[in-house]
Design a protein around this motif. Structure first.
Motif, PDB file in Angstrom:
ATOM      1  N   GLN A  98      78.311  21.380  80.943  1.00  0.00           N
ATOM      2  CA  GLN A  98      77.867  21.510  82.327  1.00  0.00           C
ATOM      3  C   GLN A  98      79.025  21.071  83.215  1.00  0.00           C
ATOM      4  N   PHE A  99      79.354  21.890  84.212  1.00  0.00           N
ATOM      5  CA  PHE A  99      80.545  21.661  85.030  1.00  0.00           C
ATOM      6  C   PHE A  99      80.195  21.362  86.481  1.00  0.00           C
ATOM      7  N   GLU A 100      81.037  20.555  87.123  1.00  0.00           N
ATOM      8  CA  GLU A 100      81.019  20.396  88.575  1.00  0.00           C
ATOM      9  C   GLU A 100      81.753  21.588  89.173  1.00  0.00           C
ATOM     10  N   ASN A 106      84.412  21.627  90.776  1.00  0.00           N
ATOM     11  CA  ASN A 106      85.863  21.532  90.591  1.00  0.00           C
ATOM     12  C   ASN A 106      86.297  21.779  89.146  1.00  0.00           C
ATOM     13  N   ARG A 132      85.265  20.043  86.458  1.00  0.00           N
ATOM     14  CA  ARG A 132      85.135  18.848  85.619  1.00  0.00           C
ATOM     15  C   ARG A 132      83.813  18.904  84.853  1.00  0.00           C
ATOM     16  N   ILE A 133      83.869  18.622  83.562  1.00  0.00           N
ATOM     17  CA  ILE A 133      82.660  18.581  82.745  1.00  0.00           C
ATOM     18  C   ILE A 133      81.900  17.300  83.065  1.00  0.00           C
ATOM     19  N   VAL A 134      80.618  17.443  83.386  1.00  0.00           N
ATOM     20  CA  VAL A 134      79.806  16.281  83.744  1.00  0.00           C
ATOM     21  C   VAL A 134      78.687  16.015  82.737  1.00  0.00           C
ATOM     22  N   GLY A 135      78.547  16.862  81.764  1.00  0.00           N
ATOM     23  CA  GLY A 135      77.513  16.676  80.753  1.00  0.00           C
ATOM     24  C   GLY A 135      77.447  17.883  79.839  1.00  0.00           C
ATOM     25  N   HIS A 178      80.569   8.448  80.767  1.00  0.00           N
ATOM     26  CA  HIS A 178      79.511   8.963  81.632  1.00  0.00           C
ATOM     27  C   HIS A 178      78.700  10.080  80.989  1.00  0.00           C
ATOM     28  N   PHE A 179      79.012  10.449  79.760  1.00  0.00           N
ATOM     29  CA  PHE A 179      78.218  11.456  79.057  1.00  0.00           C
ATOM     30  C   PHE A 179      77.122  10.796  78.294  1.00  0.00           C
TER      31      PHE A 179
END
Length: 83
Positions: free
Chosen positions: A17-19, A21, A23-26, A82-83
């Motif tokens: 899952q990406f933001e 920008n 960046r992988i956020v999950g 943070h994951f």
């Protein structure tokens, strides 16, 4: 379906899952059934069957245990906290 649980025929695929920008956020855990004769069976097919047979609970437990084990392995390889 009982055999699938006993024979470890379920697998998890992880979709990042990406933001905005990039960046992988999950990750999203996607459950699949690797049937020995029919190949990969769609969740749309086996989830209703699991519910009818009262197996959704044991399958859900397997998913949670497997995802937690996998995340520990990923974190030990440098995955951010943070994951």
């Amino acid at each position: 379906m009982h055999r699938a649980i006993q024979n470890s025929e379920f697998i998890l695929h992880y979709q990042p899952q990406f933001e905005a920008n990039g960046r992988i956020v999950g990750v999203e855990a996607l459950l699949r059934w690797r049937h020995p004769e029919r190949g990969l069976v769609s969740p749309a097919t086996f989830i209703p069957l699991a519910e009818e047979q009262g197996l959704i609970g044991p399958i859900g437990e397997w998913v949670l245990e497997t995802a937690c084990r996998d995340i520990r392995v990923l974190r030990s390889g440098g995955l951010p906290e943070h994951f």
